[in-house]
Design an enzyme around this catalytic site. Structure first.
Site, PDB file in Angstrom:
ATOM      1  N   ALA A 377      60.690  39.583  60.161  1.00 13.85           N
ATOM      2  CA  ALA A 377      61.236  38.737  60.985  1.00 13.85           C
ATOM      3  C   ALA A 377      62.088  38.099  60.259  1.00 13.85           C
ATOM      4  O   ALA A 377      62.875  37.473  60.037  1.00 13.85           O
ATOM      5  CB  ALA A 377      59.820  37.782  59.149  1.00 13.85           C
ATOM      6  N   SER A 420      59.124  36.186  67.050  1.00 10.03           N
ATOM      7  CA  SER A 420      60.452  35.976  68.232  1.00 10.03           C
ATOM      8  C   SER A 420      60.396  34.169  68.004  1.00 10.03           C
ATOM      9  O   SER A 420      59.999  33.784  66.739  1.00 10.03           O
ATOM     10  CB  SER A 420      60.309  36.647  69.551  1.00 10.03           C
ATOM     11  OG  SER A 420      60.669  36.252  70.233  1.00 10.03           O
ATOM     12  N   LYS A 423      62.817  30.068  72.105  1.00  6.52           N
ATOM     13  CA  LYS A 423      64.244  30.073  72.448  1.00  6.52           C
ATOM     14  C   LYS A 423      64.511  30.874  73.510  1.00  6.52           C
ATOM     15  O   LYS A 423      66.265  31.723  73.831  1.00  6.52           O
ATOM     16  CB  LYS A 423      65.577  30.070  71.298  1.00  6.52           C
ATOM     17  CG  LYS A 423      65.169  28.390  70.730  1.00  6.52           C
ATOM     18  CD  LYS A 423      66.189  27.860  69.521  1.00  6.52           C
ATOM     19  CE  LYS A 423      66.302  26.553  68.815  1.00  6.52           C
ATOM     20  NZ  LYS A 423      64.554  26.375  68.532  1.00  6.52           N
ATOM     21  N   LYS A 435      67.109  37.572  70.237  1.00  8.99           N
ATOM     22  CA  LYS A 435      64.786  37.875  70.465  1.00  8.99           C
ATOM     23  C   LYS A 435      65.165  37.790  71.664  1.00  8.99           C
ATOM     24  O   LYS A 435      63.677  38.886  71.853  1.00  8.99           O
ATOM     25  CB  LYS A 435      64.916  36.139  70.338  1.00  8.99           C
ATOM     26  CG  LYS A 435      65.286  35.946  68.498  1.00  8.99           C
ATOM     27  CD  LYS A 435      64.801  36.751  67.297  1.00  8.99           C
ATOM     28  CE  LYS A 435      63.884  36.417  66.660  1.00  8.99           C
ATOM     29  NZ  LYS A 435      63.854  37.285  65.797  1.00  8.99           N
ATOM     30  N   LEU A 462      57.775  23.211  61.664  1.00  9.53           N
ATOM     31  CA  LEU A 462      57.659  21.578  60.499  1.00  9.53           C
ATOM     32  C   LEU A 462      58.249  22.212  58.484  1.00  9.53           C
ATOM     33  O   LEU A 462      57.532  22.739  58.943  1.00  9.53           O
ATOM     34  CB  LEU A 462      57.185  21.124  60.485  1.00  9.53           C
ATOM     35  CG  LEU A 462      56.326  20.577  61.943  1.00  9.53           C
ATOM     36  CD1 LEU A 462      55.054  19.600  61.865  1.00  9.53           C
ATOM     37  CD2 LEU A 462      57.354  18.901  61.908  1.00  9.53           C
ATOM     38  N   GLY A 463      59.495  22.061  58.772  1.00 14.06           N
ATOM     39  CA  GLY A 463      58.999  22.313  56.766  1.00 14.06           C
ATOM     40  C   GLY A 463      60.104  23.582  56.930  1.00 14.06           C
ATOM     41  O   GLY A 463      60.504  23.851  55.427  1.00 14.06           O
ATOM     42  N   SER A 464      60.599  23.895  57.673  1.00 14.43           N
ATOM     43  CA  SER A 464      61.502  25.468  57.037  1.00 14.43           C
ATOM     44  C   SER A 464      62.665  24.670  56.642  1.00 14.43           C
ATOM     45  O   SER A 464      63.551  24.047  57.000  1.00 14.43           O
ATOM     46  CB  SER A 464      61.351  26.500  58.584  1.00 14.43           C
ATOM     47  OG  SER A 464      61.904  26.112  59.658  1.00 14.43           O
ATOM     48  N   THR A 485      70.930  15.041  69.135  1.00  9.55           N
ATOM     49  CA  THR A 485      72.027  14.667  69.948  1.00  9.55           C
ATOM     50  C   THR A 485      71.955  14.609  71.200  1.00  9.55           C
ATOM     51  O   THR A 485      72.786  14.512  71.786  1.00  9.55           O
ATOM     52  CB  THR A 485      71.738  16.859  69.972  1.00  9.55           C
ATOM     53  OG1 THR A 485      70.732  17.712  70.565  1.00  9.55           O
ATOM     54  CG2 THR A 485      72.503  17.344  68.989  1.00  9.55           C
ATOM     55  N   GLU A 556      72.747  24.409  73.166  1.00 10.85           N
ATOM     56  CA  GLU A 556      71.741  23.797  73.442  1.00 10.85           C
ATOM     57  C   GLU A 556      70.888  23.449  74.377  1.00 10.85           C
ATOM     58  O   GLU A 556      71.658  22.889  75.062  1.00 10.85           O
ATOM     59  CB  GLU A 556      71.846  22.612  71.723  1.00 10.85           C
ATOM     60  CG  GLU A 556      70.468  22.087  71.157  1.00 10.85           C
ATOM     61  CD  GLU A 556      70.530  21.309  70.197  1.00 10.85           C
ATOM     62  OE1 GLU A 556      70.066  21.387  68.945  1.00 10.85           O
ATOM     63  OE2 GLU A 556      71.771  19.701  70.909  1.00 10.85           O
TER      64      GLU A 556
END
Length: 629
Positions: A377, A420, A423, A435, A462-464, A485, A556
């Site tokens: 990871a 992975s 993205k 990746k 969520l929340g990382s 953005t 992005e």
């Protein structure tokens, strides 16, 4: 005694008990006099004193014994309940039976029914003793009207969604607050049988669909959702209705959290979890296959201090591995997850501060701890930061993966699972390209070794740390503005525990370098997610919190994808988990040469050349054509 008032603390405990018992005995004798008087039409041929003397002394003595037996003097008036009232009723019944026995011995005038006095006495003494304690509870709890009068109406007006056990428990907890915080004006519940009823004096106003109308009518400041056992879909429906109001929204988590701990309901009241706003139900794969391949194994996790890595550590530790090695470059994060597992008596892991790019250091750790299962990871994940330092991204995400995978092969690791990202599909940035190349490494090595390789590809979690949701929350708490953005920006989201379950499941299924993905439903609009979060804080988007569009950052994409058009997505055998069947195999000898050339660019410090070569490699533009069989 610490929870009592100052005046009560100064009075000895025996004085309080004596006062309660004395009051009970006086009321018992008043009930005795009234019951005999009513049965005699208040005519006493032998004189009232005679009857009282005959019956009063033994009844009083028995009452003392029964009160002590049922411990009525220990009832806390703030928590009087059905169990206590049943105890009082039992005392009243036994006293009535005793009086009937005394009447049969002592006698009453012939024209009197011998059961009249005992029955009246039983009802009266039960009623008197119960009413005293109910009155004590009312005084101790204080009514909302008295509280509001005392504070000049400054309490936050609240409405509880859910008129079941959790809602009633929450109301009782609110009534105990000192100083008070809420004035609960009503309940909402979809069960029509509860409509037009009251709970502890608070009315059930109607069903949840009337939430917006009733919230405006009663000028509600806080909506408290007390439905801890309901589904995520129902929570999303209720939250959507709450969002149409200006009230702050809070929710009560699963009841088992405080039932097991014996704690109060109120402190568990929390802001609505953003996880509840996922546009789909969370998916938890089957646990048995995971437990089978991890139980008794020596597990090593790289990047173990990160959001995914630390959750991997938590879940693997529950599956009885033989050992658990936690490797990470950040000493603080490795220290934290190590201490969490140790102090929680979950597991005794082996924490190691190391860099996956350091082949000699990693070789030593593999040699000493001999892992049989590796979860990789470790990765740099922030898109804009990696655009600024492509060489650092390549060294960590590409060559760190290569080092770890080759060490796994050389040291006889049975399973290697790569974490992975979506993205990696049609990458437009350095992070995604690294990746994707990491996936290619796994695919190429899988056909050349006995180690079973697999990769897991998923969207945002969520929340990382450093991810979208914590950033938005900080901006809201700072008063705004929220920065997004692009107004059409969308992303796939999943919870951290769900992502880790998928990773563990992939390890059970993966064999020859497959990539596994989760059915994540429809992508979520970032703008709508941000607006939901603003509303959950009791604020109005665009009015209380400004939303600013800053423009797409380098690398992005407006929309992410989970697979290539050329990839064939097939069922994995587990619900909502799919397997990517590669259409174009990766040749290891060719990839090895490409990686050597990429390393040369990095070693030379040529960031632009490294970036350009990386993107071409990730898109497969230089891959040799597939040989026809």
């Amino acid at each position: 005694m610490s929870g009592e008032t100052g005046s009560v603390r100064q009075r000895p405990r025996w004085v309080s008990i004596a006062a309660i018992v004395a009051a009970d005995l006086i009321l018992t004798n008043v009930a005795l006099c009234l019951s005999i008087g009513l049965s005699q039409n208040f005519r006493y041929p032998e004189g009232l004193a005679g009857y009282i003397t005959r019956y009063g002394a033994p009844i009083t003595a028995l009452a003392v014994a029964l009160i002590a037996w049922r411990r009525l003097y220990r009832i806390n008036p703030r928590y009087v309940g059905v169990h206590d009232l049943l105890g009082i009723a039992l005392v009243g019944t036994l006293l009535a039976v005793a009086l009937r026995g005394l009447v049969s011995l002592g006698g009453l005038p012939p024209e009197t029914n011998p059961w009249t006095s005992p029955v009246l006495f039983g009802f009266m003494v039960t009623g008197f003793l119960a009413m005293v304690r109910i009155y004590q509870r009312l005084v101790a709890s204080r009514t909302l009207a008295a509280i509001q009068a005392k504070l000049g109406g400054r309490l936050r007006r609240a409405m509880i969604v859910g008129a079941g056990d959790a809602g009633e428990s929450l109301l009782r907890e609110i009534a105990k607050l000192d100083p008070p915080e809420y004035a609960v004006v009503g309940f909402l519940d979809d069960d029509p049988r509860r409509h037009e009823t009251t709970i502890n004096g608070v009315p059930v106003l109607g069903d949840v669909n009337r939430l917006r109308l009733l919230a405006e009518e009663h000028e509600i400041d806080d909506l408290l959702i007390a439905l801890p056992e309901t589904s995520a879909e129902e929570i999303r429906r209720i939250t959507a209705l709450c969002n149409d109001t200006k009230a702050r929204v809070r929710t009560l988590p699963n009841l088992s959290r405080f039932v097991r701990g014996g704690t109060s309901v109120l402190p568990l009241l929390q802001d609505v979890n953003v996880d509840d706003l996922l546009r789909r139900e969370s998916t938890m794969p089957e646990a048995k296959p995971v437990a089978r391949y991890l139980s008794g194994e020596r597990v090593l996790i790289t990047g173990a201090g990160g959001s995914i890595g630390s959750e991997l550590a938590r879940q693997v530790a529950q599956l009885s591995p033989a050992s658990l090695v936690l490797i990470g470059k950040g000493e603080n994060s490795i220290f934290e997850i190590d201490q969490e597992l140790r102090h929680g008596n979950i597991f005794q892991p082996i924490p190691i501060v190391a860099d996956v790019r350091d082949a000699s250091s990693m070789e030593e750790h593999f040699r000493v701890h001999r892992p049989t299962v590796v979860f990789h990871a470790a990765a740099h994940k922030h898109v804009p930061l990696m655009e600024a330092v492509p060489i650092e991204a390549v060294r960590n995400n590409v060559f760190g993966t290569l080092n770890t995978a080759e060490l796994a092969i050389r040291n006889g690791v049975q399973k290697f699972i790569l974490v992975s990202t979506d993205k990696a599909v049609n990458p437009s940035n350095v992070m995604g390209a690294t990746k994707r190349v990491a996936e290619m490494i796994i695919s190429a090595l899988a056909s050349r070794s006995e180690t079973s390789f697999a990769a897991v590809r998923f969207g945002n979690v969520l929340g990382s740390r450093g991810s979208l949701v914590p950033v938005l929350k900080k901006q809201i708490l700072a008063g705004g503005p929220i920065t997004i953005t692009h107004p059409q920006m969308t992303r796939f989201f999943m919870t951290i525990p769900e992502a880790v379950q998928l990773i563990l499941q992939a390890g059970a299924m993966g064999d020859r370098g497959e990539i596994f993905i989760l059915d994540m439903g429809e992508p979520v609009s970032i703008v709508e997610l941000a607006k939901d979060m603003v509303r959950l804080h009791g604020l109005v988007p665009g009015h209380d919190i400004e939303i600013k569009y800053t423009g797409i950052r380098p690398g992005e994409k407006i929309h992410e994808e989970l697979s290539y058009e050329t990839e064939n997505i097939v069922p994995s055998g587990y619900e909502k988990i799919s397997r990517v069947s590669h259409q174009r195999p990766v040749d290891w000898l060719w990839l090895r040469d490409q990686l050597a050339e990429l390393k040369d660019f990095c070693d030379a410090g040529n960031a632009e050349a490294a970036r350009a070569f990386l993107l071409e490699l990730s898109w497969g533009k230089t891959m040799p054509p597939v040989r026809s069989s």
